[in-house]
Design a protein around this motif. Sequence first.
Motif, short mmCIF file in Angstrom:
data_model
loop_
_atom_site.label_atom_id
_atom_site.label_comp_id
_atom_site.label_asym_id
_atom_site.label_seq_id
_atom_site.Cartn_x
_atom_site.Cartn_y
_atom_site.Cartn_z
N VAL A 9 0.87 -1.18 0.00
CA VAL A 9 0.00 0.00 0.00
C VAL A 9 0.90 1.22 0.00
CG1 VAL A 9 -1.80 1.23 1.23
CG2 VAL A 9 -1.79 -1.26 1.21
N HIS A 10 0.84 1.98 -1.07
CA HIS A 10 1.75 3.08 -1.29
C HIS A 10 1.25 4.36 -0.62
CE1 HIS A 10 5.06 5.02 -3.25
NE2 HIS A 10 4.30 5.77 -4.00
N ARG A 11 0.08 4.81 -0.99
CA ARG A 11 -0.55 6.00 -0.38
C ARG A 11 -2.01 5.70 -0.17
NH1 ARG A 11 1.40 9.92 -5.03
NH2 ARG A 11 3.61 9.59 -4.80
N PHE A 12 -2.59 6.31 0.85
CA PHE A 12 -4.01 6.10 1.04
C PHE A 12 -4.64 7.29 1.74
CE2 PHE A 12 -1.88 4.23 4.68
CZ PHE A 12 -2.63 4.66 5.76
N ASN A 13 -5.91 7.47 1.49
CA ASN A 13 -6.73 8.47 2.15
C ASN A 13 -7.89 7.70 2.76
OD1 ASN A 13 -8.45 10.51 2.92
ND2 ASN A 13 -8.14 11.71 1.06
N ARG A 14 -7.78 7.40 4.04
CA ARG A 14 -8.77 6.53 4.67
C ARG A 14 -10.13 7.19 4.75
NH1 ARG A 14 -7.50 2.58 9.68
NH2 ARG A 14 -9.36 1.33 9.42
N ARG A 15 -10.18 8.50 4.86
CA ARG A 15 -11.46 9.19 4.96
C ARG A 15 -12.26 9.06 3.67
NH1 ARG A 15 -10.59 15.02 5.55
NH2 ARG A 15 -11.12 15.12 3.39
N ASN A 16 -11.60 9.19 2.53
CA ASN A 16 -12.27 9.08 1.23
C ASN A 16 -12.27 7.66 0.69
OD1 ASN A 16 -12.75 11.81 1.22
ND2 ASN A 16 -10.87 12.28 0.12
N GLU A 17 -11.61 6.75 1.37
CA GLU A 17 -11.50 5.35 0.98
C GLU A 17 -10.87 5.19 -0.40
OE1 GLU A 17 -15.62 4.10 1.61
OE2 GLU A 17 -14.88 2.91 3.28
N VAL A 18 -9.86 6.00 -0.68
CA VAL A 18 -9.10 5.91 -1.92
C VAL A 18 -7.66 5.60 -1.54
CG1 VAL A 18 -8.32 7.15 -3.97
CG2 VAL A 18 -10.61 7.55 -3.07
N PHE A 19 -7.06 4.65 -2.26
CA PHE A 19 -5.67 4.32 -1.95
C PHE A 19 -4.95 3.89 -3.21
CE2 PHE A 19 -8.19 0.58 -1.21
CZ PHE A 19 -7.47 -0.44 -1.80
N GLU A 20 -3.64 3.87 -3.10
CA GLU A 20 -2.77 3.53 -4.21
C GLU A 20 -1.88 2.37 -3.77
OE1 GLU A 20 -1.07 6.87 -6.76
OE2 GLU A 20 0.62 6.23 -5.55
N VAL A 21 -1.80 1.35 -4.61
CA VAL A 21 -0.96 0.20 -4.28
C VAL A 21 0.09 0.03 -5.37
CG1 VAL A 21 -2.72 -1.03 -2.97
CG2 VAL A 21 -2.54 -1.40 -5.41
N ARG A 22 1.20 -0.61 -4.99
CA ARG A 22 2.29 -0.87 -5.93
C ARG A 22 2.58 -2.36 -5.91
NH1 ARG A 22 6.33 2.48 -7.88
NH2 ARG A 22 5.71 4.07 -6.40
N GLU A 23 2.53 -2.97 -7.11
CA GLU A 23 2.89 -4.37 -7.23
C GLU A 23 4.41 -4.45 -7.30
OE1 GLU A 23 0.88 -5.89 -10.66
OE2 GLU A 23 -1.06 -5.95 -9.64
N MET A 24 4.99 -5.24 -6.43
CA MET A 24 6.45 -5.23 -6.26
C MET A 24 7.24 -5.82 -7.43
SD MET A 24 6.87 -3.37 -3.83
CE MET A 24 8.63 -3.45 -3.80
N PRO A 25 6.87 -6.91 -8.06
CA PRO A 25 7.76 -7.42 -9.12
C PRO A 25 7.91 -6.46 -10.29
CG PRO A 25 6.11 -9.07 -8.53
CD PRO A 25 5.76 -7.81 -7.82
N ASN A 26 6.83 -5.79 -10.68
CA ASN A 26 6.91 -4.93 -11.86
C ASN A 26 6.80 -3.45 -11.55
OD1 ASN A 26 4.22 -4.80 -11.22
ND2 ASN A 26 3.50 -5.86 -13.05
N GLY A 27 6.49 -3.07 -10.32
CA GLY A 27 6.40 -1.66 -9.95
C GLY A 27 5.13 -0.97 -10.45
N LYS A 28 4.16 -1.71 -10.90
CA LYS A 28 2.91 -1.15 -11.43
C LYS A 28 2.11 -0.54 -10.28
CE LYS A 28 -0.94 -2.55 -14.34
NZ LYS A 28 -1.55 -3.70 -15.01
N VAL A 29 1.61 0.69 -10.51
CA VAL A 29 0.84 1.41 -9.50
C VAL A 29 -0.62 1.43 -9.92
CG1 VAL A 29 0.51 3.62 -8.33
CG2 VAL A 29 2.81 2.82 -8.88
N LEU A 30 -1.51 1.03 -9.00
CA LEU A 30 -2.95 0.99 -9.26
C LEU A 30 -3.69 1.77 -8.19
CD1 LEU A 30 -2.82 -2.78 -9.90
CD2 LEU A 30 -3.54 -1.18 -11.62
N VAL A 31 -4.81 2.38 -8.59
CA VAL A 31 -5.64 3.16 -7.67
C VAL A 31 -6.93 2.40 -7.41
CG1 VAL A 31 -6.87 5.33 -7.33
CG2 VAL A 31 -4.67 5.31 -8.50
N VAL A 32 -7.31 2.30 -6.14
CA VAL A 32 -8.54 1.62 -5.74
C VAL A 32 -9.40 2.60 -4.99
CG1 VAL A 32 -9.51 -0.32 -4.46
CG2 VAL A 32 -7.32 -0.57 -5.60
N ASP A 33 -10.68 2.65 -5.35
CA ASP A 33 -11.66 3.51 -4.67
C ASP A 33 -12.70 2.60 -4.05
OD1 ASP A 33 -13.50 5.34 -3.82
OD2 ASP A 33 -13.60 6.43 -5.73
N LEU A 34 -12.63 2.44 -2.73
CA LEU A 34 -13.55 1.55 -2.05
C LEU A 34 -14.95 2.12 -1.98
CD1 LEU A 34 -11.37 0.23 0.89
CD2 LEU A 34 -12.02 -0.95 -1.19
#
Length: 165
Positions: A9-34
């Motif tokens: 979990v790279h960055r997150f905003n718990r109040r808005n339930e939005v966060f950014e994750v990074r997959e370690m083998p390839n460094g791909k960054v994805l955004v998830v909005d709960l």
Amino acid sequence: MQRAGNIVVHRFNRRNEVFEVREMPNGKVLVVDLARRTCDCGHFQVERLPCRHVIAYCANQRLNCQLYVHDVYRMTETHKVYRFEFVPLGDVETWPAYYGPTLVANPALRRTLKGRPKLTRYLNEMDSCDMRGPQICRLCGAQDHSRSRCPQRVRPSGAGDIGPP
């Protein structure tokens, strides 16, 4: 759950339930909005089940990822299917006679079981023989026959002999 182990979990905003994750083998960054239940990978919104990125976030924040499973997958919804009564059909001979229209099957739509399947794709200009040029034998280089029908092809003894020995 195992595939979520290599996601950070790279960055997150718990109040808005939005966060950014990074997959370690390839460094791909994805955004998830709960809040909107979306993920850049697309699995979360299509399957309506938590994807590995949501599972990684829930593990990081010590949340229960079952909260993000859609209601369709819950046992209470499954039980609703069976709450109605099923009426048994009984024996066919006890059914009332049917006087409605008769269904006649179209034989052209029937699937053939034997033989090679028929070509189902649409042909275009590249499929015509004129565009491909003349057929050239790979064995002798002559036109209008293939290697399998070449007169110069070596045949086993007795293969082309006709008549008594």
